[in-house]
Design a protein around this motif. Structure first.
Motif, PDB file in Angstrom:
ATOM      1  N   CYS A   1       0.821  -1.211   0.000  1.00 22.97           N
ATOM      2  CA  CYS A   1       0.000   0.000   0.000  1.00 22.97           C
ATOM      3  C   CYS A   1       0.857   1.265   0.000  1.00 22.97           C
ATOM      4  CB  CYS A   1      -0.958   0.019   1.179  1.00 22.97           C
ATOM      5  SG  CYS A   1      -2.288  -1.162   0.945  1.00 22.97           S
ATOM      6  N   GLN A   2       2.114   1.132   0.431  1.00 20.20           N
ATOM      7  CA  GLN A   2       3.017   2.281   0.332  1.00 20.20           C
ATOM      8  C   GLN A   2       3.346   2.553  -1.130  1.00 20.20           C
ATOM      9  OE1 GLN A   2       6.513   1.207   2.609  1.00 20.20           O
ATOM     10  NE2 GLN A   2       5.824   2.397   4.367  1.00 20.20           N
ATOM     11  N   MET A   3       3.346   1.493  -1.923  1.00 26.06           N
ATOM     12  CA  MET A   3       3.858   1.620  -3.279  1.00 26.06           C
ATOM     13  C   MET A   3       2.789   1.747  -4.352  1.00 26.06           C
ATOM     14  SD  MET A   3       7.015  -1.044  -3.098  1.00 26.06           S
ATOM     15  CE  MET A   3       6.088  -2.517  -2.769  1.00 26.06           C
ATOM     16  N   MET A   4       1.577   1.226  -4.072  1.00 27.16           N
ATOM     17  CA  MET A   4       0.576   1.204  -5.141  1.00 27.16           C
ATOM     18  C   MET A   4      -0.810   1.475  -4.572  1.00 27.16           C
ATOM     19  SD  MET A   4       0.669  -2.895  -5.669  1.00 27.16           S
ATOM     20  CE  MET A   4       2.386  -3.195  -5.381  1.00 27.16           C
TER      21      MET A   4
ATOM     22  N   ASN B   1      -8.047  -4.408   6.959  1.00 27.54           N
ATOM     23  CA  ASN B   1      -6.823  -4.905   7.588  1.00 27.54           C
ATOM     24  C   ASN B   1      -5.782  -3.819   7.734  1.00 27.54           C
ATOM     25  OD1 ASN B   1      -7.234  -7.671   8.205  1.00 27.54           O
ATOM     26  ND2 ASN B   1      -7.309  -8.072   6.011  1.00 27.54           N
ATOM     27  N   LEU B   2      -5.694  -2.995   6.686  1.00 25.76           N
ATOM     28  CA  LEU B   2      -4.721  -1.901   6.696  1.00 25.76           C
ATOM     29  C   LEU B   2      -5.012  -0.956   7.856  1.00 25.76           C
ATOM     30  CD1 LEU B   2      -2.423  -0.544   5.009  1.00 25.76           C
ATOM     31  CD2 LEU B   2      -4.201   0.839   3.974  1.00 25.76           C
ATOM     32  N   HIS B   3      -6.277  -0.591   7.958  1.00 21.71           N
ATOM     33  CA  HIS B   3      -6.664   0.344   9.014  1.00 21.71           C
ATOM     34  C   HIS B   3      -6.367  -0.232  10.400  1.00 21.71           C
ATOM     35  CE1 HIS B   3      -8.689   3.632  10.905  1.00 21.71           C
ATOM     36  NE2 HIS B   3      -9.516   2.818  11.538  1.00 21.71           N
ATOM     37  N   ARG B   4      -6.702  -1.518  10.557  1.00 20.72           N
ATOM     38  CA  ARG B   4      -6.478  -2.146  11.861  1.00 20.72           C
ATOM     39  C   ARG B   4      -4.985  -2.220  12.200  1.00 20.72           C
ATOM     40  NH1 ARG B   4      -9.884  -7.366  12.005  1.00 20.72           N
ATOM     41  NH2 ARG B   4     -11.121  -6.118  10.575  1.00 20.72           N
ATOM     42  N   SER B   5      -4.169  -2.555  11.177  1.00 24.70           N
ATOM     43  CA  SER B   5      -2.728  -2.643  11.419  1.00 24.70           C
ATOM     44  C   SER B   5      -2.164  -1.295  11.842  1.00 24.70           C
ATOM     45  CB  SER B   5      -1.993  -3.080  10.159  1.00 24.70           C
ATOM     46  OG  SER B   5      -2.431  -4.332   9.764  1.00 24.70           O
ATOM     47  N   ILE B   6      -2.538  -0.262  11.095  1.00 26.48           N
ATOM     48  CA  ILE B   6      -1.968   1.052  11.398  1.00 26.48           C
ATOM     49  C   ILE B   6      -2.442   1.537  12.756  1.00 26.48           C
ATOM     50  CG2 ILE B   6      -1.942   3.470  10.674  1.00 26.48           C
ATOM     51  CD1 ILE B   6      -1.780   2.406   7.816  1.00 26.48           C
TER      52      ILE B   6
END
Ligand code: ZN
Length: 413
Positions: free
Chosen positions: A113-116, A135-140
């Motif tokens: 997600c950093q790259m694309m 998942n992204l939101h939960r991880s961050i």
């Protein structure tokens, strides 16, 4: 070597192993029964061994895609009794407590997600885009909880727009470490207050020696209130912008008054007036100089603007200050109202502009960051809510350190 062992090795399972496997042909998915390698279930909080009291239901974790085939882990974790933490679920080496994906998939989600775009990342990782963004939101969120902002020496604060430029957020930068440390909703005093009050400790506020902001009362007021020891320097970019706007105001006034041939002379002048003398072509300079004969007022505004560029080059405060006052006096005599207003603004804020000479402090240090933020914003075609935007800011230019913050020996799939 048994099939289970081979799979454990191939899939680089550190600290756990495969107990059974099955290929679900219809969905082209590999199901794997897994199990922590060390017996003696450990507490996830303190790492101490506890006695097993029960076995929870079987859970599933999504793992990375192997040769185009998603892998899913199955395991029924034990519930243990920790002397300190009471009844808890045993520590699992491959995933975070409540995560539904493994550490290594989590790491790939963040990295991709950093790259694309999230859509592209979802395609590569064979996930639904909505699952991926969840998942992204939960991880961050997890990486940010308990995360404390490191002590700062130079702070920058600025506003940024999102959602088609209609909504605003406040971004705080660490100008030494070149990263974003905080994002808050709105661009008023309350938002700035919230940052100083909630994100920093009293001690940290006192450690800030320099702060850079625009000339808004909200940010300046907050900095002066919370960091009384900091030297506040108004960001150069915002001053140059205000000066350009003043020149443009003069141009617009003239444009309205002009007729026929006079109007023709003014065509296409707008951007020409903004260009820094160092980047101007000879032809452009000739054209601007010719204004002396055709439109003295615009010419005068432009000359004033060009002259002011010298201020940023000064090395000694004393000489910079005398240039500064001299320029203001000239501008005030110019009979160009927008230029006079700009000069008065400079005079009002002199104590926060002159320190630039010594400190060279400007938010331009954050320019690279803003460029990345812009790319992220465009890539996602704007963000409807601030949470999604904040996630991406922290992921790309925040003060997170992914490899250090996601525990696992293998970060690559
Ligand atoms: Zn414990």
């Amino acid at each position: 070597m048994t099939g289970n062992n081979l799979l454990s090795r191939l899939l680089r399972m550190h600290g756990f192993k495969v107990t059974w496997f099955a290929m679900v042909k219809s969905r082209k998915v590999l199901h794997l029964g897994v199990k922590p390698r060390k017996t003696g279930c450990r507490c996830p909080h303190c790492g101490r061994r506890g006695t097993i009291v029960a076995r929870a239901d079987c859970r599933q974790w999504e793992d990375v895609v192997v040769c185009g085939m998603p892998c899913i882990f199955f395991y029924a974790p034990c519930e243990i009794l920790c002397p300190t933490h009471g009844r808890v679920q045993e520590r699992i080496p491959w995933a975070d407590d409540h995560a539904r994906i493994t550490y290594r998939l989590e790491y790939l989600v963040l990295l991709f997600c950093q790259m694309m775009t999230q859509k592209a990342a979802a395609q590569l990782l064979k996930m639904w885009p909505s699952t991926l963004s969840d998942n992204l939101h939960r991880s961050i969120e997890r990486l940010r909880t308990g995360h404390r902002i490191a002590d700062m020496d130079k702070l920058g604060i600025d506003e940024i727009s999102y959602h088609k430029g209609r909504k605003y957020a406040t971004i705080v930068y660490d100008l030494d470490r070149h990263c974003v440390v905080w994002v808050g909703r709105g661009k008023g005093r309350e938002t700035a207050d919230q940052f100083f009050k909630e994100a920093l400790t009293e001690e940290q506020r006192m450690k800030i020696r320099f702060a850079s902001s625009d000339m808004s009362k909200a940010y300046m007021g907050a900095i002066e209130h919370w960091c009384p020891k900091a030297i506040l320097v108004i960001d150069r970019f915002h001053i140059v912008k205000a000066l350009n706007e003043a020149v443009d105001e003069v141009r617009k006034e003239e444009w309205r008054k002009a007729e026929g041939k006079g109007k023709a002379v003014l065509k296409g002048l707008r951007w020409l007036l903004f260009v820094h003398s160092a980047n101007r072509t000879k032809g452009a300079t000739r054209r601007l100089n010719a204004l002396k004969g055709s439109n003295r007022r615009i010419h005068r505004a432009w000359v004033l603007k060009d002259e002011f560029e010298a201020f940023w080059e000064y090395v000694y405060t004393q000489s910079a200050a005398s240039f500064f006052t001299g320029w203001i006096t000239t501008a005030l005599k110019s009979r160009l109202q927008p230029m006079r207003e700009f000069a008065m603004m400079l005079r009002r804020h002199a104590e926060h502009i002159l320190p630039f000479v010594k400190t060279r402090l400007t938010n331009a240090m954050a320019e690279g960051i803003n460029r990345v933020i812009k790319i992220v914003k465009n890539r996602a075609s704007g963000f409807a809510n601030l949470e999604a935007f904040t996630d991406m800011i922290f992921l790309t230019v925040g003060d997170l350190n992914l490899p250090a913050q996601i525990p696992q020996v293998f970060h690559t799939a």
